[in-house]
Design an enzyme around this catalytic site. Structure first.
Site, PDB file in Angstrom:
ATOM      1  N   ARG A 135     -40.644  14.655 -91.206  1.00 48.12           N
ATOM      2  CA  ARG A 135     -41.531  15.512 -90.448  1.00 48.12           C
ATOM      3  C   ARG A 135     -42.925  14.835 -90.759  1.00 48.12           C
ATOM      4  O   ARG A 135     -44.056  15.273 -90.399  1.00 48.12           O
ATOM      5  CB  ARG A 135     -41.823  16.822 -91.358  1.00 48.12           C
ATOM      6  CG  ARG A 135     -42.049  16.748 -92.871  1.00 48.12           C
ATOM      7  CD  ARG A 135     -42.011  18.103 -93.236  1.00 48.12           C
ATOM      8  NE  ARG A 135     -42.088  18.315 -94.731  1.00 48.12           N
ATOM      9  CZ  ARG A 135     -41.917  19.304 -95.828  1.00 48.12           C
ATOM     10  NH1 ARG A 135     -41.810  20.500 -95.142  1.00 48.12           N
ATOM     11  NH2 ARG A 135     -42.183  19.233 -96.865  1.00 48.12           N
ATOM     12  N   ASP A 172     -39.743  18.227 -87.189  1.00 52.90           N
ATOM     13  CA  ASP A 172     -40.077  19.417 -88.103  1.00 52.90           C
ATOM     14  C   ASP A 172     -38.893  20.323 -88.005  1.00 52.90           C
ATOM     15  O   ASP A 172     -38.905  21.164 -86.998  1.00 52.90           O
ATOM     16  CB  ASP A 172     -41.422  19.968 -87.704  1.00 52.90           C
ATOM     17  CG  ASP A 172     -41.959  20.965 -88.811  1.00 52.90           C
ATOM     18  OD1 ASP A 172     -41.143  21.499 -89.566  1.00 52.90           O
ATOM     19  OD2 ASP A 172     -43.114  21.265 -89.007  1.00 52.90           O
ATOM     20  N   ILE A 173     -38.034  20.469 -89.196  1.00 51.16           N
ATOM     21  CA  ILE A 173     -37.130  21.153 -88.971  1.00 51.16           C
ATOM     22  C   ILE A 173     -37.503  22.813 -88.888  1.00 51.16           C
ATOM     23  O   ILE A 173     -36.844  23.418 -88.302  1.00 51.16           O
ATOM     24  CB  ILE A 173     -36.071  20.862 -90.352  1.00 51.16           C
ATOM     25  CG1 ILE A 173     -35.935  19.540 -90.475  1.00 51.16           C
ATOM     26  CG2 ILE A 173     -34.918  21.713 -90.130  1.00 51.16           C
ATOM     27  CD1 ILE A 173     -35.056  18.832 -89.301  1.00 51.16           C
ATOM     28  N   LYS A 231     -24.123  15.277-101.847  1.00 51.30           N
ATOM     29  CA  LYS A 231     -23.749  16.384-102.683  1.00 51.30           C
ATOM     30  C   LYS A 231     -25.202  16.876-103.034  1.00 51.30           C
ATOM     31  O   LYS A 231     -26.272  16.186-102.948  1.00 51.30           O
ATOM     32  CB  LYS A 231     -23.233  15.949-104.173  1.00 51.30           C
ATOM     33  CG  LYS A 231     -24.052  15.062-105.008  1.00 51.30           C
ATOM     34  CD  LYS A 231     -23.309  14.593-106.238  1.00 51.30           C
ATOM     35  CE  LYS A 231     -24.218  13.831-107.394  1.00 51.30           C
ATOM     36  NZ  LYS A 231     -25.275  14.789-108.078  1.00 51.30           N
ATOM     37  N   ASP A 291     -19.621  10.725-101.666  1.00 50.37           N
ATOM     38  CA  ASP A 291     -19.691  10.612-103.207  1.00 50.37           C
ATOM     39  C   ASP A 291     -19.819   9.022-103.480  1.00 50.37           C
ATOM     40  O   ASP A 291     -18.963   8.247-103.204  1.00 50.37           O
ATOM     41  CB  ASP A 291     -18.310  11.131-103.720  1.00 50.37           C
ATOM     42  CG  ASP A 291     -18.525  11.157-105.495  1.00 50.37           C
ATOM     43  OD1 ASP A 291     -19.480  10.211-105.898  1.00 50.37           O
ATOM     44  OD2 ASP A 291     -18.149  11.935-105.995  1.00 50.37           O
ATOM     45  N   HIS A 292     -21.231   8.645-103.823  1.00 48.08           N
ATOM     46  CA  HIS A 292     -21.399   7.068-104.032  1.00 48.08           C
ATOM     47  C   HIS A 292     -20.477   6.490-105.072  1.00 48.08           C
ATOM     48  O   HIS A 292     -20.184   5.289-104.900  1.00 48.08           O
ATOM     49  CB  HIS A 292     -22.510   6.776-104.128  1.00 48.08           C
ATOM     50  CG  HIS A 292     -23.150   7.203-105.523  1.00 48.08           C
ATOM     51  ND1 HIS A 292     -23.762   8.364-105.650  1.00 48.08           N
ATOM     52  CD2 HIS A 292     -23.368   6.441-106.563  1.00 48.08           C
ATOM     53  CE1 HIS A 292     -24.058   8.411-106.951  1.00 48.08           C
ATOM     54  NE2 HIS A 292     -23.832   7.421-107.583  1.00 48.08           N
ATOM     55  N   LYS A 351     -18.017   2.404-104.998  1.00 50.98           N
ATOM     56  CA  LYS A 351     -18.175   1.322-105.960  1.00 50.98           C
ATOM     57  C   LYS A 351     -16.856   0.287-106.256  1.00 50.98           C
ATOM     58  O   LYS A 351     -15.873   0.704-105.822  1.00 50.98           O
ATOM     59  CB  LYS A 351     -18.308   1.623-107.591  1.00 50.98           C
ATOM     60  CG  LYS A 351     -19.732   2.533-107.578  1.00 50.98           C
ATOM     61  CD  LYS A 351     -19.959   2.986-108.992  1.00 50.98           C
ATOM     62  CE  LYS A 351     -21.324   3.670-109.197  1.00 50.98           C
ATOM     63  NZ  LYS A 351     -22.287   3.009-108.899  1.00 50.98           N
ATOM     64  N   GLU A 368     -26.036   8.596-118.983  1.00 51.46           N
ATOM     65  CA  GLU A 368     -27.225   8.084-118.395  1.00 51.46           C
ATOM     66  C   GLU A 368     -28.174   7.865-119.474  1.00 51.46           C
ATOM     67  O   GLU A 368     -28.355   9.002-120.643  1.00 51.46           O
ATOM     68  CB  GLU A 368     -27.789   9.010-117.496  1.00 51.46           C
ATOM     69  CG  GLU A 368     -26.749   9.230-116.065  1.00 51.46           C
ATOM     70  CD  GLU A 368     -27.459  10.045-115.169  1.00 51.46           C
ATOM     71  OE1 GLU A 368     -28.487   9.756-114.578  1.00 51.46           O
ATOM     72  OE2 GLU A 368     -26.908  10.965-114.888  1.00 51.46           O
ATOM     73  N   ASP A 402     -23.526  18.770-111.546  1.00 57.01           N
ATOM     74  CA  ASP A 402     -24.140  17.750-111.043  1.00 57.01           C
ATOM     75  C   ASP A 402     -23.304  16.508-110.995  1.00 57.01           C
ATOM     76  O   ASP A 402     -23.321  15.636-110.181  1.00 57.01           O
ATOM     77  CB  ASP A 402     -25.436  17.447-111.940  1.00 57.01           C
ATOM     78  CG  ASP A 402     -26.251  16.327-111.215  1.00 57.01           C
ATOM     79  OD1 ASP A 402     -26.641  16.284-109.913  1.00 57.01           O
ATOM     80  OD2 ASP A 402     -26.587  15.292-111.803  1.00 57.01           O
ATOM     81  N   HIS A 412     -18.129  13.578-109.048  1.00 55.97           N
ATOM     82  CA  HIS A 412     -17.970  12.203-109.386  1.00 55.97           C
ATOM     83  C   HIS A 412     -16.724  12.309-110.343  1.00 55.97           C
ATOM     84  O   HIS A 412     -15.878  11.357-110.092  1.00 55.97           O
ATOM     85  CB  HIS A 412     -19.390  11.695-110.137  1.00 55.97           C
ATOM     86  CG  HIS A 412     -20.359  11.544-109.269  1.00 55.97           C
ATOM     87  ND1 HIS A 412     -20.254  11.429-107.850  1.00 55.97           N
ATOM     88  CD2 HIS A 412     -21.910  11.652-109.562  1.00 55.97           C
ATOM     89  CE1 HIS A 412     -21.879  11.283-107.228  1.00 55.97           C
ATOM     90  NE2 HIS A 412     -22.513  11.502-108.554  1.00 55.97           N
TER      91      HIS A 412
END
Length: 490
Positions: free
Chosen positions: A51, A92-93, A148, A177-178, A182, A216, A235, A240
């Site tokens: 936007r 602009d959605i 996701k 899903d990244h 990998k 993490e 999450d 994952h």
């Protein structure tokens, strides 16, 4: 060692949310690298949309800054070639302004592959897809990519998938899903199905247990507000970690055909033994980090980052999962993930059973069972722990040593980011590394009862100090089975 690059067909890639964080950190750098490696056809176009009222030149300046920050030393000539591919359309959605401008650009090339990447929040997926359909932008060569989270539970996931599926056929929908892009995840498939060594041993008769850790070191930071509506189970585990579990546990597919692979993953998800309100206390651990220290010094607790006095959202979760089928009966899968843990690491540990009988005397030392460690990040690689004789005279002395394969050392090439592979697979129409709708449904069917059990429990997440490996209860989850978390890594 040269890498063989296969050019994809001509395409127009439209990125919604193109001025956001995902585009800045991942999408623009990924597309730049694919351009540098010669994988993009000469007339491929990247059409950015958000936007913000940018001109083409404004967005190119934005992209230049993104590449400077996240790629570093870019080749000046290659950069200009890449930037020439970029176009910008303000949409602009909310108001619906800008769709005519996008249609005008896309109608210039109605017969090329057309991919829409929705790098926006999931609350906008349905609205954007409906607008794409209403604008007449869906062709036989169209794909749509959604990130996701696919819902917050099974019911919301169904609504989201219904909204997207109302415009696009299932074969056109790419749920990304990244983690599945990998390099090491791909090598898990190669290790299992391209070698005679592992597959005969890949079962309950030879494997004692499996651990999957996605840890993490960072906290929630600026995402604390969003994270408080999700938590670690939604999450990370629902997508994952369960996808990684599927790749470890699935039966050999008939081929690398997308549906053959996804059929086998679906069987694993459906075979997961339910965790119910009666068993959740024994099989799950929730945690929430408190103030502590990391490599950078003192860090605040989750509630301080959130700016609230209380929250029952978990920033850590550990689970003991079991797969009720012949291959894996009796083999526990220990899963854990969390924020503000001791280090950033994602790895799969396959712990083999001990040898049935030792021919060596006590002076030889303790014989450790073999262990396969598959490291996803950082420093992607594979390691096998084996027993050998300690060199030198004076009798038989055994010790455990690693057989290492670091991808960076083995191939001496830049390791492509997961998004580079996945975006190119979207253009190819290859859905192997993307979740099918029934996979999403099956994952939520396993996760929803855990969420319900927690919601009905009087217990709140256990506190753990930032910079540690989570609540002590997560250690007990494994150790009461006579096992321990593997933290030696690669």
């Amino acid at each position: 060692m040269a890498v063989r690059v296969i050019e994809v067909d001509e395409f127009d890639l439209v990125v919604f949310g193109a001025s956001g964080d995902l585009a800045h950190r991942k999408l623009i750098p990924a597309l730049y690298h694919r351009c540098c490696d010669g994988q993009l056809p000469e007339n491929a176009r990247i059409i950015a949309s958000s936007r913000r009222k940018y001109s083409d030149d404004d967005y190119k300046a934005w992209a230049r800054e993104a590449l400077s920050e996240h790629v570093g030393d870019v080749d000046a000539d290659a950069l200009e070639v890449f930037l020439a591919r970029l176009h910008y359309v303000t949409i602009d959605i909310g108001s619906g302004e800008g769709w005519d401008d996008l249609r005008t650009i896309l109608d210039e090339r109605p017969d090329v592959i057309r991919a829409f990447y929705l790098a926006v929040g999931p609350d906008l997926f349905g609205t954007i897809c409906k607008s794409i359909g209403d604008a007449g932008l869906v062709t036989d060569k169209t794909r749509v990519v959604i990130e996701k989270p696919i819902g917050k539970d099974g019911a919301s996931a169904k609504t989201l998938n219904d909204n997207v599926g109302g415009v696009f056929d299932e074969h056109q929908i790419f749920r990304i899903d990244h983690y599945l892009g990998k390099e090491t995840v791909q090598n898990l498939m190669a290790l299992r199905f391209a070698n005679a060594l592992f597959e005969p041993l890949w079962n309950a008769a030879h494997i004692d247990h499996v651990q999957i850790t996605v840890a993490e070191a960072l906290g929630t930071g600026g995402r604390a507000g969003y994270y408080d509506t999700a938590g670690a189970l939604r999450d990370m585990v629902q997508n994952h970690i369960l996808q990684l579990l599927c790749l470890v546990a699935m039966e050999p597919p008939e081929s690398m055909n997308a549906d053959s692979v996804r059929d086998e993953k679906l069987k694993v998800l459906k075979a997961l033994a339910p965790i119910t309100e009666a068993t959740a206390d024994k099989l799950t651990v929730r945690g929430q980090y408190k103030a502590g220290a990391s490599a950078g010094g003192a860090v605040p607790g989750y509630l301080e980052e959130l700016g609230r006095d209380d929250s029952t959202t978990e920033t850590f979760v550990a689970l003991k999962a079991e797969i009720a089928n012949w291959r894996w009966a009796g083999v526990p899968f220990y899963l854990r993930t969390g924020k503000r843990l001791a280090q950033r690491v994602s790895e799969i540990v396959v712990q083999f059973r001990p040898i049935p009988h030792s021919i060596f005397d006590e002076e030889a030392g303790t014989i450790s069972a073999n262990r396969l460690i598959i490291r996803l990040q950082p420093d992607e690689g594979v390691q096998m722990k084996v027993m050998i004789k300690d060199p030198g005279p004076g009798g038989m002395r055994l010790r455990e040593v690693p057989l290492d394969m670091s991808f960076a050392e083995a191939f001496k090439v830049r390791n492509p980011d997961a998004y580079e592979r996945l975006i190119m697979d979207v253009i190819r129409g290859n859905q192997t590394l993307f979740m099918r709708r029934d996979e999403v449904d099956a994952a939520w069917a396993w996760v929803d009862p855990i969420l319900a059990a927690w919601a009905n429990s009087k217990e709140t997440p256990r506190g753990y100090t930032a910079g540690t490996w989570g609540p002590s209860a997560s250690i007990a989850l494994v150790e009461r089975d006579g096992r321990t978390w593997a933290e030696d890594g690669l």
